[in-house]
Motif scaffolding. Sequence first.
Motif, PDB file in Angstrom:
ATOM      1  N   ILE A  85      -0.786  -6.934  -5.037  1.00 32.78           N
ATOM      2  CA  ILE A  85      -1.273  -6.313  -6.761  1.00 32.78           C
ATOM      3  C   ILE A  85      -2.972  -6.077  -6.033  1.00 32.78           C
ATOM      4  N   GLN A  86      -3.937  -6.367  -5.308  1.00 35.21           N
ATOM      5  CA  GLN A  86      -4.647  -5.846  -5.521  1.00 35.21           C
ATOM      6  C   GLN A  86      -5.063  -4.663  -4.913  1.00 35.21           C
ATOM      7  N   ALA A  87      -4.072  -4.250  -3.870  1.00 29.78           N
ATOM      8  CA  ALA A  87      -4.115  -3.019  -3.236  1.00 29.78           C
ATOM      9  C   ALA A  87      -2.512  -2.079  -4.340  1.00 29.78           C
ATOM     10  N   GLU A  88      -2.446  -2.384  -4.791  1.00 30.27           N
ATOM     11  CA  GLU A  88      -1.755  -1.664  -5.755  1.00 30.27           C
ATOM     12  C   GLU A  88      -1.933  -0.795  -7.385  1.00 30.27           C
ATOM     13  N   SER A  89      -3.393  -2.116  -7.673  1.00 27.39           N
ATOM     14  CA  SER A  89      -4.009  -1.619  -8.775  1.00 27.39           C
ATOM     15  C   SER A  89      -4.755   0.236  -7.546  1.00 27.39           C
ATOM     16  N   LYS A  90      -5.525  -0.972  -7.298  1.00 25.89           N
ATOM     17  CA  LYS A  90      -6.440   0.001  -6.552  1.00 25.89           C
ATOM     18  C   LYS A  90      -6.116   1.147  -6.301  1.00 25.89           C
ATOM     19  N   VAL A 109      -2.961   2.379  -6.359  1.00 26.31           N
ATOM     20  CA  VAL A 109      -1.696   3.225  -6.201  1.00 26.31           C
ATOM     21  C   VAL A 109      -1.700   3.383  -8.349  1.00 26.31           C
ATOM     22  N   GLY A 110      -2.886   2.932  -8.727  1.00 29.47           N
ATOM     23  CA  GLY A 110      -2.903   3.014 -10.054  1.00 29.47           C
ATOM     24  C   GLY A 110      -2.234   1.919 -10.585  1.00 29.47           C
ATOM     25  N   GLN A 111      -0.475   1.172 -10.386  1.00 32.82           N
ATOM     26  CA  GLN A 111       0.292   0.685 -11.117  1.00 32.82           C
ATOM     27  C   GLN A 111       0.536  -0.514 -11.123  1.00 32.82           C
ATOM     28  N   SER A 112       1.235  -1.395 -11.981  1.00 36.10           N
ATOM     29  CA  SER A 112       1.846  -2.818 -11.470  1.00 36.10           C
ATOM     30  C   SER A 112       2.992  -2.958 -11.573  1.00 36.10           C
ATOM     31  N   ILE A 113       3.565  -2.098 -10.474  1.00 30.68           N
ATOM     32  CA  ILE A 113       4.819  -2.364 -10.492  1.00 30.68           C
ATOM     33  C   ILE A 113       5.295  -3.581  -9.627  1.00 30.68           C
ATOM     34  N   ARG A 167       3.307  -6.396  -9.319  1.00 29.30           N
ATOM     35  CA  ARG A 167       3.575  -7.561 -10.543  1.00 29.30           C
ATOM     36  C   ARG A 167       4.140  -7.785 -11.333  1.00 29.30           C
ATOM     37  N   ARG A 168       5.245  -6.675 -12.036  1.00 27.13           N
ATOM     38  CA  ARG A 168       5.887  -6.975 -12.813  1.00 27.13           C
ATOM     39  C   ARG A 168       7.196  -6.980 -12.648  1.00 27.13           C
ATOM     40  N   SER A 169       7.501  -6.487 -11.690  1.00 31.23           N
ATOM     41  CA  SER A 169       8.547  -7.024 -10.218  1.00 31.23           C
ATOM     42  C   SER A 169       8.888  -8.095 -10.411  1.00 31.23           C
ATOM     43  N   LEU A 170       7.680  -8.774  -9.844  1.00 34.53           N
ATOM     44  CA  LEU A 170       7.491 -10.578  -9.679  1.00 34.53           C
ATOM     45  C   LEU A 170       7.905 -11.038 -10.647  1.00 34.53           C
ATOM     46  N   LEU A 171       6.453 -11.024 -10.921  1.00 37.23           N
ATOM     47  CA  LEU A 171       7.086 -11.902 -12.743  1.00 37.23           C
ATOM     48  C   LEU A 171       8.788 -11.492 -13.278  1.00 37.23           C
ATOM     49  N   ASN A 172       9.234 -10.378 -13.702  1.00 39.41           N
ATOM     50  CA  ASN A 172      10.352 -10.457 -14.381  1.00 39.41           C
ATOM     51  C   ASN A 172      11.437 -11.658 -13.314  1.00 39.41           C
ATOM     52  N   ARG A 173      11.130 -11.625 -11.622  1.00 40.03           N
ATOM     53  CA  ARG A 173      11.833 -11.898 -10.941  1.00 40.03           C
ATOM     54  C   ARG A 173      12.045 -13.942 -11.481  1.00 40.03           C
ATOM     55  N   LEU A 174      10.815 -13.811 -11.495  1.00 42.06           N
ATOM     56  CA  LEU A 174       9.871 -15.323 -11.907  1.00 42.06           C
ATOM     57  C   LEU A 174      10.967 -16.085 -12.774  1.00 42.06           C
ATOM     58  N   GLN A 175      10.834 -15.068 -13.591  1.00 42.57           N
ATOM     59  CA  GLN A 175      10.994 -15.095 -15.242  1.00 42.57           C
ATOM     60  C   GLN A 175      13.020 -15.551 -15.247  1.00 42.57           C
ATOM     61  N   GLN A 176      13.610 -14.439 -14.513  1.00 40.76           N
ATOM     62  CA  GLN A 176      14.396 -14.677 -14.299  1.00 40.76           C
ATOM     63  C   GLN A 176      15.506 -16.247 -13.573  1.00 40.76           C
ATOM     64  N   GLU A 177      14.757 -16.224 -12.306  1.00 41.72           N
ATOM     65  CA  GLU A 177      14.784 -17.514 -11.419  1.00 41.72           C
ATOM     66  C   GLU A 177      14.220 -18.655 -12.243  1.00 41.72           C
TER      67      GLU A 177
END
Length: 237
Positions: A78-83, A85-89, A91-101
């Motif tokens: 997430i840190q590398a992506e933010s710095k 890539v400038g996006q949060s794909i 983190r969003r995918s991770l939290l969505n999957r956690l919510q699903q489970e």
Amino acid sequence: MNFCTIRHGCKVLHANLGCFPGILEQAGHKKYWIQIVFLLSTDPSNVDLDKVANVIVDQSLKDSVFSKEAGRICYTIIQAESKQVGQSIFRRSLLNRLQQEYKDREDLRNRSLQAWICYVTFICNIFDYLKVNNMPMMALVNPVYDCLFRLAQHDSLQKEEEVDCLVLQLHRIGEQLEKMNSQRMDELFSLLRDGFLLQEGLSSLSQLLLLEIIEFRAADWKMTDAAQKYYYSEVTD
């Protein structure tokens, strides 16, 4: 070219991780780590971070050792992506999957007690590592509490694996959770005290673990030298 050393037993695997150096530090299963390396070693613009998130969650549900370390890996991605890539794909995918489970947690528990324990370990690990302005993510507070409350139910207290998981997570994140919602922590420990005092059929190990965590919180989430000597000697014996 950036390199990360991945240890698997006595073997060392060097992999080019492109713009995501240092993400992987230990290996539980060589085949899995090769898959993660493959996903992350391409050009940054072509990395399928949604797939990476799902692979990490899938592995966390299978591997009790990995579920304890996955939070650090996710945080680094997430840190590398933010710095870079400038996006949060991811983190969003991770939290969505956690919510699903999370929504399917009872089915998960009924299907596989090990997978359920791995999930609780994983979501608590994520809660511990992922911060917003140096504070735990509010979106994870109630789901984490709900998981811990499930571990404090009568049928779960009958299973040493679930009691052990509950106590381990409270040792790790209990103080953080209490700061976020002290009322729910009071309710949780009311259940634990009732379980310890009133529930029949608890194993001696489960009783010991429950008493230890009750005293641990009573001491402001600290282990006194005397308590550590007593409880650890009891577990060893």
